[in-house]
Structure formats: C-alpha cells, structure tokens
Scaffold this motif. Structure first.
Motif, PDB file in Angstrom:
ATOM      1  N   LEU A  39       0.837  -1.202   0.000  1.00 41.16           N
ATOM      2  CA  LEU A  39       0.000   0.000   0.000  1.00 41.16           C
ATOM      3  C   LEU A  39       0.871   1.251   0.000  1.00 41.16           C
ATOM      4  CD1 LEU A  39      -2.731   1.415   0.152  1.00 41.16           C
ATOM      5  CD2 LEU A  39      -2.643   1.122   2.641  1.00 41.16           C
ATOM      6  N   GLN A  40       1.887   1.275   0.838  1.00 37.24           N
ATOM      7  CA  GLN A  40       2.786   2.430   0.877  1.00 37.24           C
ATOM      8  C   GLN A  40       3.528   2.600  -0.449  1.00 37.24           C
ATOM      9  OE1 GLN A  40       2.887   4.854   3.157  1.00 37.24           O
ATOM     10  NE2 GLN A  40       1.158   3.713   4.013  1.00 37.24           N
ATOM     11  N   TYR A  48       1.091   6.532  -9.843  1.00 41.35           N
ATOM     12  CA  TYR A  48      -0.242   6.393  -9.272  1.00 41.35           C
ATOM     13  C   TYR A  48      -0.607   7.526  -8.319  1.00 41.35           C
ATOM     14  CZ  TYR A  48       0.120   1.742 -11.219  1.00 41.35           C
ATOM     15  OH  TYR A  48       0.267   0.685 -12.076  1.00 41.35           O
ATOM     16  N   ARG A  49       0.079   8.640  -8.381  1.00 38.39           N
ATOM     17  CA  ARG A  49      -0.170   9.744  -7.452  1.00 38.39           C
ATOM     18  C   ARG A  49      -1.351  10.619  -7.838  1.00 38.39           C
ATOM     19  NH1 ARG A  49       4.456  11.934  -3.798  1.00 38.39           N
ATOM     20  NH2 ARG A  49       5.490   9.974  -3.456  1.00 38.39           N
ATOM     21  N   CYS A  58      -3.128   0.555  -8.824  1.00 43.65           N
ATOM     22  CA  CYS A  58      -1.857  -0.016  -8.405  1.00 43.65           C
ATOM     23  C   CYS A  58      -2.100  -1.272  -7.559  1.00 43.65           C
ATOM     24  CB  CYS A  58      -1.054   1.018  -7.627  1.00 43.65           C
ATOM     25  SG  CYS A  58       0.543   0.438  -7.010  1.00 43.65           S
ATOM     26  N   LEU A  59      -3.060  -1.195  -6.633  1.00 41.10           N
ATOM     27  CA  LEU A  59      -3.387  -2.356  -5.797  1.00 41.10           C
ATOM     28  C   LEU A  59      -3.943  -3.500  -6.641  1.00 41.10           C
ATOM     29  CD1 LEU A  59      -4.999  -0.549  -2.725  1.00 41.10           C
ATOM     30  CD2 LEU A  59      -2.654  -1.421  -2.952  1.00 41.10           C
ATOM     31  N   GLU A  60      -4.746  -3.173  -7.654  1.00 44.06           N
ATOM     32  CA  GLU A  60      -5.262  -4.207  -8.555  1.00 44.06           C
ATOM     33  C   GLU A  60      -4.122  -4.895  -9.305  1.00 44.06           C
ATOM     34  OE1 GLU A  60      -8.073  -2.139 -11.040  1.00 44.06           O
ATOM     35  OE2 GLU A  60      -9.757  -2.821  -9.817  1.00 44.06           O
ATOM     36  N   THR A 121     -10.295  -2.589  -3.465  1.00 42.60           N
ATOM     37  CA  THR A 121      -9.036  -3.109  -4.020  1.00 42.60           C
ATOM     38  C   THR A 121      -8.062  -3.458  -2.899  1.00 42.60           C
ATOM     39  OG1 THR A 121      -8.161  -0.873  -4.347  1.00 42.60           O
ATOM     40  CG2 THR A 121      -9.265  -1.903  -6.233  1.00 42.60           C
ATOM     41  N   ALA A 122      -8.094  -2.691  -1.811  1.00 42.25           N
ATOM     42  CA  ALA A 122      -7.253  -3.011  -0.658  1.00 42.25           C
ATOM     43  C   ALA A 122      -7.682  -4.338  -0.050  1.00 42.25           C
ATOM     44  CB  ALA A 122      -7.326  -1.888   0.370  1.00 42.25           C
ATOM     45  N   CYS A 123      -8.971  -4.572   0.027  1.00 39.96           N
ATOM     46  CA  CYS A 123      -9.488  -5.851   0.522  1.00 39.96           C
ATOM     47  C   CYS A 123      -8.988  -6.998  -0.346  1.00 39.96           C
ATOM     48  CB  CYS A 123     -11.016  -5.818   0.542  1.00 39.96           C
ATOM     49  SG  CYS A 123     -11.792  -7.408   0.933  1.00 39.96           S
TER      50      CYS A 123
END
Length: 150
Positions: A39-40, A48-49, A58-60, A121-123
């Motif tokens: 994540l960081q 991705y900013r 990005c997480l995907e 997406t984090a999940c």
C-alpha cells in the motif's frame, strides 16, 4: 581475572555472539506487513499519485501479480499428486475466488465513490496475500513422499 574464569567468560561471550547471530535472522513478513508495504509503495509511486482511484489501480495490479503466483503454486502442489488432489485444489481455489469477490465487493457496493473503490481493491490485496501465505504453508508442510494413486 584467573585464567579459568577468563576462559569461561570468553566461551560465554562466544556462545552469546553465535546465538545472537542465529537469532538475528528476521522472520519473514506477515501478510499484513506485506500489505502495508505494498500500500505504501502504491501511495509513493509517482505513476499512481493522481489520486485514490489510481492507487486502487496499483493495488489491482499487485493483486493480479499475486494471482499469477498463486496459480503457479497450485500447479506445483498438484503436479506430483493424483488427479483427485489437483481437482480438489482447483475446486478450493474456485471457492476462494468466489469468497474474495463477495467479501471485497461489499466495500465497493456500499457506496459508489473513489474511497470505496480503494477499500475494495485493498481488501482484494489483503485477502490475496493471506491466500498466498496459506499456500506457502501448505507447500512447506507437504510430505516428501506422495501416496500412490488408486
């Protein structure tokens, strides 16, 4: 200091040093630690900013990479075994994928906004890291000899 005490002291110091060297190897990161690092990395990545939605992309991408690794691990676990074992692993994977989809969809369907997309997406990333960890443990615990097929 008498010679015998000095020798004992030097041996004790050597043992403590060796024990410290062996114990100094850090344990592998947990799935939660790996999630936080990823994540960081997504939050710091200039590509991705743009905002939350870009971070979700990005997480995907990280989850897709993990999915490919999980498939490779499953194939490696199934290859030396009977076809029933491979079929069971494939069925378990299908059920796990359904679980992940349903579990993480709750984050995205509650509200239709960027924050909920990012939470979804984090999940997916968190759950996938846990699945990868489970498969690593399964591979580590597998016996070296496999039972014969019927």
């Amino acid at each position: 200091m008498p010679p015998h005490r000095r020798t004992r002291w030097m041996i004790s110091g050597l043992i403590a040093t060796l024990a410290g060297t062996v114990a100094a190897a850090p344990p592998p990161p947990t799935p939660q630690q790996r999630y936080e690092r990823q994540l960081q990395a997504c939050l710091r990545n200039p590509q991705y900013r743009v905002g939350g939605a870009a971070t979700g992309e990005c997480l995907e991408a990280a989850t897709a990479t993990l999915d490919a690794d999980i498939e490779r691990r499953l194939q490696a676990l199934a290859a030396p075994r009977c076809t029933g074992v491979g079929a069971g692993l494939a069925q378990a994977q299908q059920h796990w994928q359904q679980y992940r989809q349903i579990q993480c969809a709750a984050y995205q369907t509650m509200f239709d906004n960027t924050a909920m997309y990012l939470n979804g997406t984090a999940c997916q990333l968190r759950v996938t890291l846990e699945r990868q960890h489970e498969l690593q443990q399964l591979a580590a615990l597998q016996p070296s000899l496999h039972p014969p097929c019927d």
